[in-house]
Design an enzyme around this catalytic site. Structure first.
Site, PDB file in Angstrom:
ATOM      1  N   ASN A  19       0.811  -1.211   0.000  1.00 18.79           N
ATOM      2  CA  ASN A  19       0.000   0.000   0.000  1.00 18.79           C
ATOM      3  C   ASN A  19       0.847   1.266   0.000  1.00 18.79           C
ATOM      4  OD1 ASN A  19       0.788  -0.625   2.751  1.00 18.79           O
ATOM      5  ND2 ASN A  19      -0.606   0.990   3.400  1.00 18.79           N
ATOM      6  N   LYS A  68       3.194 -20.343  -4.217  1.00 18.58           N
ATOM      7  CA  LYS A  68       3.016 -18.931  -4.560  1.00 18.58           C
ATOM      8  C   LYS A  68       2.698 -18.782  -6.047  1.00 18.58           C
ATOM      9  CE  LYS A  68       4.029 -16.777  -0.643  1.00 18.58           C
ATOM     10  NZ  LYS A  68       3.145 -15.787  -0.007  1.00 18.58           N
ATOM     11  N   LYS A 111       3.714 -11.363   9.197  1.00 24.45           N
ATOM     12  CA  LYS A 111       4.301 -10.173   9.836  1.00 24.45           C
ATOM     13  C   LYS A 111       4.548 -10.440  11.327  1.00 24.45           C
ATOM     14  CE  LYS A 111       1.743  -7.199   6.644  1.00 24.45           C
ATOM     15  NZ  LYS A 111       2.772  -7.279   5.618  1.00 24.45           N
TER      16      LYS A 111
END
Length: 315
Positions: A13, A130, A278
């Site tokens: 972002n 992925k 995270k």
């Protein structure tokens, strides 16, 4: 090194705000805005190493390569990563330089095209998950699997996609250069997209591979290796929440290492594709000797460093 050091990992972002603002010019504007928040913390006395994501940008490079393959050679995934590091680094370093000029301060800024070593025996290579590149029909997918040794999967009725592994980072190859620049007072942009994935042979020679390294894991490793005072993950939310998006959502201000491990182990608070890695990256940093980590959004970095907002993790 007399200044406090922060390693800050900025998320997607910070470079692409939404699907309506994906052009190079839009990305530069977003990078400039994020760089302004980082410049303020540097003005406040911090030295900084900046890491960034590159998923959409690598996707764009791959798509251009696929569309042009009737005229030009295709670009390997590791080279796409290198290309994106240079382009994003250019936007970030120029933005920081312009902010410094407006602030009347002087700090050299440099981008390092960074390789990240992974183990060739990482279990992730046995189960690549992925997705990268464009959708294909089954016929093309089978050709690619046979001819190029791609791993391909059918994606929920939407077509076939190539999938690659996401191995854990074990070494930041350019760490000595990053360290030398930071100790000389430079602001460094590094481990873009988690770094270009490479493996070493028995003699130590490196070669690039098709893989995706989690940028938060690589940033955590970098923060550990550099002995950073604070590890910051800049993302889309001001704070981390338990039961995010549910009626009993609870914002978190302070979290200990033990609490972070407990929340993650419960498996219901953090989405696997977004917040969970995270939190794991922060756990890795704290378990390796780090003392302080923060999760917040770009606009609140300075306030978070002042203890006014963000979620703060301590050992």
């Amino acid at each position: 090194m007399t200044q406090k050091l922060a390693v800050i990992a900025i998320g997607g972002n910070s470079l692409i705000k939404d699907k309506q603002h994906q052009s190079v010019e839009d990305q530069y504007d977003a990078a400039y805005e994020t760089a302004g928040h980082i410049a303020k913390m540097i003005q406040g006395g911090w030295n900084v190493a900046v890491a960034h994501g590159n998923g959409p940008q690598v996707g764009f490079i791959l798509r251009r390569s696929e569309l042009a393959r009737h005229e030009l050679h295709e670009v390997p995934l590791d080279v796409c990563g290198a290309d994106s590091q240079g382009a994003i680094g250019y936007a970030l370093q120029q933005s920081l330089q312009n902010h410094f000029l407006d602030m009347g301060i002087s700090h050299p800024v440099a981008t390092i095209v960074t390789q990240t070593e992974v183990s060739a025996n990482d279990p992730a290579f046995k189960n690549p998950t992925k997705p990268i590149g464009s959708f294909m029909d089954e016929e093309e997918a089978m050709v690619r699997r046979e001819r190029d040794q791609w791993d391909v999967v059918e994606d929920a009725g939407r077509g076939w996609r190539r999938v690659v592994a996401s191995p854990l980072p074990v070494r930041i190859v350019e760490e000595p250069s990053v360290r030398a620049l930071i100790e000389a007072g430079h602001i460094v942009v590094t481990v873009g997209g988690g770094g270009i994935p490479v493996v070493a042979d028995e003699q130590g020679h490196l070669r690039g591979i098709a893989a995706v390294i989690d940028k938060d894991f690589a940033s955590s490793l970098l923060a550990t290796r550099l002995g950073a005072d604070t590890f910051i993950i800049s993302t889309a939310v001001e704070k981390v929440a338990l039961n995010f998006g549910k009626p009993d959502q609870q914002w978190l201000d302070r979290v200990t290492l033990a609490e972070a491990k407990q929340y993650l182990a419960e498996g219901k608070h953090f989405a696997k594709g977004s917040m969970a890695p995270k939190i794991q990256a922060i756990i890795n940093f704290l378990e390796a000797g780090g003392t302080h980590a923060i999760v917040t959004d770009p606009a609140n970095i300075a306030r978070a460093l002042a203890g006014e907002t963000g979620t703060h993790f301590t050992a």
